[in-house]
Design a protein around this motif. Sequence first.
Motif, PDB file in Angstrom:
ATOM      1  N   LEU A   1      57.865  43.838  32.358  1.00  0.00           N
ATOM      2  CA  LEU A   1      56.627  43.125  32.650  1.00  0.00           C
ATOM      3  C   LEU A   1      55.531  44.140  32.937  1.00  0.00           C
ATOM      4  CD1 LEU A   1      57.903  40.285  35.032  1.00  0.00           C
ATOM      5  CD2 LEU A   1      57.509  40.156  32.566  1.00  0.00           C
ATOM      6  N   PHE A   2      54.434  44.038  32.196  1.00  0.00           N
ATOM      7  CA  PHE A   2      53.266  44.886  32.405  1.00  0.00           C
ATOM      8  C   PHE A   2      52.170  44.016  33.010  1.00  0.00           C
ATOM      9  CE2 PHE A   2      55.766  46.854  29.147  1.00  0.00           C
ATOM     10  CZ  PHE A   2      55.665  48.218  29.398  1.00  0.00           C
ATOM     11  N   LEU A   3      51.704  44.395  34.191  1.00  0.00           N
ATOM     12  CA  LEU A   3      50.780  43.540  34.939  1.00  0.00           C
ATOM     13  C   LEU A   3      49.553  44.336  35.371  1.00  0.00           C
ATOM     14  CD1 LEU A   3      53.940  42.988  36.389  1.00  0.00           C
ATOM     15  CD2 LEU A   3      52.710  40.840  36.729  1.00  0.00           C
ATOM     16  N   SER A   4      48.457  43.617  35.508  1.00  0.00           N
ATOM     17  CA  SER A   4      47.230  44.221  36.013  1.00  0.00           C
ATOM     18  C   SER A   4      46.390  43.150  36.690  1.00  0.00           C
ATOM     19  CB  SER A   4      46.434  44.880  34.885  1.00  0.00           C
ATOM     20  OG  SER A   4      45.941  43.895  34.006  1.00  0.00           O
ATOM     21  N   ILE A   5      45.514  43.594  37.562  1.00  0.00           N
ATOM     22  CA  ILE A   5      44.563  42.694  38.225  1.00  0.00           C
ATOM     23  C   ILE A   5      43.161  43.148  37.845  1.00  0.00           C
ATOM     24  CG2 ILE A   5      43.715  41.804  40.425  1.00  0.00           C
ATOM     25  CD1 ILE A   5      46.422  42.252  41.596  1.00  0.00           C
ATOM     26  N   PRO A   6      42.480  42.418  36.969  1.00  0.00           N
ATOM     27  CA  PRO A   6      41.137  42.813  36.542  1.00  0.00           C
ATOM     28  C   PRO A   6      40.111  42.578  37.649  1.00  0.00           C
ATOM     29  CG  PRO A   6      42.183  41.292  34.980  1.00  0.00           C
ATOM     30  CD  PRO A   6      42.973  41.249  36.244  1.00  0.00           C
ATOM     31  N   LEU A   7      38.995  43.266  37.515  1.00  0.00           N
ATOM     32  CA  LEU A   7      37.881  43.095  38.442  1.00  0.00           C
ATOM     33  C   LEU A   7      37.116  41.818  38.090  1.00  0.00           C
ATOM     34  CD1 LEU A   7      35.912  44.221  40.644  1.00  0.00           C
ATOM     35  CD2 LEU A   7      34.721  45.375  38.765  1.00  0.00           C
ATOM     36  N   VAL A   8      36.797  41.021  39.108  1.00  0.00           N
ATOM     37  CA  VAL A   8      36.019  39.791  38.934  1.00  0.00           C
ATOM     38  C   VAL A   8      34.693  39.969  39.659  1.00  0.00           C
ATOM     39  CG1 VAL A   8      35.902  37.316  39.339  1.00  0.00           C
ATOM     40  CG2 VAL A   8      38.079  38.377  38.736  1.00  0.00           C
ATOM     41  N   GLU A   9      33.607  39.830  38.903  1.00  0.00           N
ATOM     42  CA  GLU A   9      32.268  39.934  39.477  1.00  0.00           C
ATOM     43  C   GLU A   9      31.656  38.539  39.534  1.00  0.00           C
ATOM     44  OE1 GLU A   9      27.984  42.147  38.700  1.00  0.00           O
ATOM     45  OE2 GLU A   9      29.646  42.396  37.312  1.00  0.00           O
ATOM     46  N   SER A  10      31.647  37.954  40.712  1.00  0.00           N
ATOM     47  CA  SER A  10      31.118  36.595  40.866  1.00  0.00           C
ATOM     48  C   SER A  10      30.582  36.429  42.283  1.00  0.00           C
ATOM     49  CB  SER A  10      32.200  35.552  40.589  1.00  0.00           C
ATOM     50  OG  SER A  10      31.721  34.251  40.819  1.00  0.00           O
ATOM     51  N   HIS A  11      29.350  35.947  42.373  1.00  0.00           N
ATOM     52  CA  HIS A  11      28.746  35.698  43.673  1.00  0.00           C
ATOM     53  C   HIS A  11      28.878  34.236  44.095  1.00  0.00           C
ATOM     54  CE1 HIS A  11      26.991  39.716  43.728  1.00  0.00           C
ATOM     55  NE2 HIS A  11      26.620  39.516  42.478  1.00  0.00           N
ATOM     56  N   ARG A  12      29.647  33.472  43.306  1.00  0.00           N
ATOM     57  CA  ARG A  12      29.877  32.075  43.651  1.00  0.00           C
ATOM     58  C   ARG A  12      31.149  31.954  44.482  1.00  0.00           C
ATOM     59  NH1 ARG A  12      29.769  29.518  37.731  1.00  0.00           N
ATOM     60  NH2 ARG A  12      31.138  31.338  37.454  1.00  0.00           N
ATOM     61  N   ASP A  13      31.288  30.813  45.128  1.00  0.00           N
ATOM     62  CA  ASP A  13      32.461  30.570  45.973  1.00  0.00           C
ATOM     63  C   ASP A  13      33.642  30.025  45.174  1.00  0.00           C
ATOM     64  OD1 ASP A  13      31.017  31.422  48.117  1.00  0.00           O
ATOM     65  OD2 ASP A  13      30.400  29.408  48.746  1.00  0.00           O
ATOM     66  N   GLN A  14      33.463  29.751  43.904  1.00  0.00           N
ATOM     67  CA  GLN A  14      34.540  29.224  43.082  1.00  0.00           C
ATOM     68  C   GLN A  14      34.830  30.185  41.936  1.00  0.00           C
ATOM     69  OE1 GLN A  14      33.219  25.474  41.539  1.00  0.00           O
ATOM     70  NE2 GLN A  14      31.465  26.323  40.467  1.00  0.00           N
ATOM     71  N   ARG A  15      36.013  30.028  41.391  1.00  0.00           N
ATOM     72  CA  ARG A  15      36.424  30.928  40.318  1.00  0.00           C
ATOM     73  C   ARG A  15      35.597  30.689  39.060  1.00  0.00           C
ATOM     74  NH1 ARG A  15      43.009  30.219  40.403  1.00  0.00           N
ATOM     75  NH2 ARG A  15      43.383  31.079  42.490  1.00  0.00           N
ATOM     76  N   PRO A  16      35.225  31.744  38.368  1.00  0.00           N
ATOM     77  CA  PRO A  16      34.558  31.565  37.081  1.00  0.00           C
ATOM     78  C   PRO A  16      35.580  31.218  35.998  1.00  0.00           C
ATOM     79  CG  PRO A  16      34.804  33.895  37.569  1.00  0.00           C
ATOM     80  CD  PRO A  16      35.303  33.148  38.778  1.00  0.00           C
ATOM     81  N   ASN A  17      35.093  30.715  34.892  1.00  0.00           N
ATOM     82  CA  ASN A  17      35.980  30.476  33.760  1.00  0.00           C
ATOM     83  C   ASN A  17      36.502  31.799  33.215  1.00  0.00           C
ATOM     84  OD1 ASN A  17      35.552  27.674  33.861  1.00  0.00           O
ATOM     85  ND2 ASN A  17      33.674  27.860  32.647  1.00  0.00           N
ATOM     86  N   LEU A  18      37.678  31.739  32.604  1.00  0.00           N
ATOM     87  CA  LEU A  18      38.272  32.977  32.092  1.00  0.00           C
ATOM     88  C   LEU A  18      37.377  33.649  31.070  1.00  0.00           C
ATOM     89  CD1 LEU A  18      42.047  32.040  31.662  1.00  0.00           C
ATOM     90  CD2 LEU A  18      40.934  33.222  33.556  1.00  0.00           C
ATOM     91  N   ILE A  19      36.664  32.855  30.281  1.00  0.00           N
ATOM     92  CA  ILE A  19      35.812  33.434  29.262  1.00  0.00           C
ATOM     93  C   ILE A  19      34.645  34.199  29.866  1.00  0.00           C
ATOM     94  CG2 ILE A  19      34.236  31.497  28.971  1.00  0.00           C
ATOM     95  CD1 ILE A  19      34.478  31.906  25.940  1.00  0.00           C
ATOM     96  N   GLU A  20      34.346  33.952  31.139  1.00  0.00           N
ATOM     97  CA  GLU A  20      33.252  34.633  31.816  1.00  0.00           C
ATOM     98  C   GLU A  20      33.699  35.914  32.502  1.00  0.00           C
ATOM     99  OE1 GLU A  20      31.710  31.797  34.540  1.00  0.00           O
ATOM    100  OE2 GLU A  20      30.941  30.432  32.992  1.00  0.00           O
ATOM    101  N   VAL A  21      34.972  36.259  32.369  1.00  0.00           N
ATOM    102  CA  VAL A  21      35.500  37.476  32.995  1.00  0.00           C
ATOM    103  C   VAL A  21      35.838  38.472  31.887  1.00  0.00           C
ATOM    104  CG1 VAL A  21      37.203  38.419  34.598  1.00  0.00           C
ATOM    105  CG2 VAL A  21      36.454  36.036  34.834  1.00  0.00           C
ATOM    106  N   PRO A  22      34.933  39.397  31.566  1.00  0.00           N
ATOM    107  CA  PRO A  22      35.184  40.312  30.445  1.00  0.00           C
ATOM    108  C   PRO A  22      36.307  41.304  30.705  1.00  0.00           C
ATOM    109  CG  PRO A  22      33.179  40.935  31.603  1.00  0.00           C
ATOM    110  CD  PRO A  22      33.623  39.627  32.194  1.00  0.00           C
ATOM    111  N   SER A  23      36.689  41.479  31.948  1.00  0.00           N
ATOM    112  CA  SER A  23      37.742  42.457  32.245  1.00  0.00           C
ATOM    113  C   SER A  23      39.137  41.940  31.876  1.00  0.00           C
ATOM    114  CB  SER A  23      37.707  42.828  33.731  1.00  0.00           C
ATOM    115  OG  SER A  23      37.834  41.671  34.541  1.00  0.00           O
ATOM    116  N   ILE A  24      39.290  40.634  31.628  1.00  0.00           N
ATOM    117  CA  ILE A  24      40.621  40.100  31.291  1.00  0.00           C
ATOM    118  C   ILE A  24      41.079  40.571  29.913  1.00  0.00           C
ATOM    119  CG2 ILE A  24      41.890  37.975  30.790  1.00  0.00           C
ATOM    120  CD1 ILE A  24      40.503  36.666  33.135  1.00  0.00           C
TER     121      ILE A  24
END
Length: 492
Positions: A104-127
């Motif tokens: 299993l190869f795993l990573s935790i990408p950086l999420v840049e969001s100033h909102r209190d809720q999770r952004p959509n996956l398409i809005e996270v370019p680090s994924i």
Amino acid sequence: LLTMSIRAVWVVRPPSKEASKGRTLFSRRFPTVERRAKLLAPALYCPLPRDNEFCEAVGLTCIPATREFVYERDSSALTFQRPVFELLGGKLWPVVCIELNGLLFLSIPLVESHRDQRPNLIEVPSIPTAVALLEKMAEVVGTDTKELTETSQKMVELYQYLCLSAPLGTPMETTPNSLRHLAQRRLVPTPMLKLKQPAWVLDTVRSVSRLTISIREEIRAVQYDKLPDVVDVWETYGTIVCKAELEGCPDVSLIISSPPGSPPLDYLLVHPSVQMADTQHISSSLPDLTSRKIRFTPPAETISLCHYKVTPIPYLPIRGFYQMKGDKSLTLLVQLKLNDSVKNGFEYCEVHIPFFNRGPVEKIEDVSVSPASLAPALTLSQDKKKLVWNIGQKFQAKTPEVALQVTVSFSSDPSQGADYQDDPFCVQQNAYINILFKVTDFTLSGCGIDTRSVCLYPSTKCKLTLVKELSASEYRIWNSHGDVKTGIASVI
């Protein structure tokens, strides 16, 4: 680019029949990215757990069910967006996990969001960046993973790979082959420089930038001497190879040109690093439109920038004639003529004369070569099944023609040369010869690079080296007195 960063990566061996618990083989954390994650998205931030806690959470969530029901993994009420998971009750998100070669190869990408809720996956370019990095990590580790441990050499290589590909957590160049070239460059001693090179700069600072472009054309041809029943066929195709030793990662643009009236370069296939290319079909009825413009960002290693095919070429570089007569003793005649448009200068030029479905060669006699100044350089292969005529580096005559006459006798012992792979079609008078040659500083299509069109952005000076060559990949001439193998076009 900074938002496409990675907080940490892991390589985990999942539970198996031999081991009921998973095992962390490798982990790498990036403190600078971790601090940015806390500042950019404080509402979504969750501290990274220890390796043993992370491995246990992965075993409960990312591995398919085996025995008992686990709600975080097996509940039908949950929404899965593989390969993105959430761990620790949804606090740690997003966790990218891919399974390759039993690990299993795993990573935790950086999420840049100033909102209190999770952004959509398409809005996270680090994924997608994380997925690409994990796939390259699996390529470094390889397929033989059964005996891997934390102290294996592959884990050391993986650490070195991450130091070059993502030194501060932001993937820059992830191709393992490119990084191997860069690592070898850094080992080469360089003169003392006034400016000290930062540790996160992959390549060494260069005093002279170099760009080497090689145009390698190959021709395949079959000559039958059976006109008008069977027509000779040939095709020419080429590859443009690029080796860039440039400081930084500049864009390079150039124009592939051909002389006016020459055949167009069609069926252009380009390297993935090419950003723009004129790949449309050019009609042979428009001789002025024969240039192609290409813009690309060259990687560190040597690449095949593009492949092309030239149609039609109106002439053969070497026109040949082959006659073979006899049974136990053969009389051979080979005549070759170099086209006037081809440069009379070879790196090598050889004629290979194979003998199928016969015993080994026992005697070679009555050797005659013309012109007389040409040495009769005939050699017999170790299995005594092939004659090689070395013409040399030039057709040494006022008219570029050479000829060979020779008589060859064979042994009648069938046990000799039994391991030789015979062509079942080549019996009695059915035979052919192969010509192997390479012409330097020449292309049959006239393809070249307009040196004035080579531009680098950002603008910088570089030393440009252009190499051209034409070689024969398969150049066959059939015996005039035998049958031949040829294809017939289907008629609908």
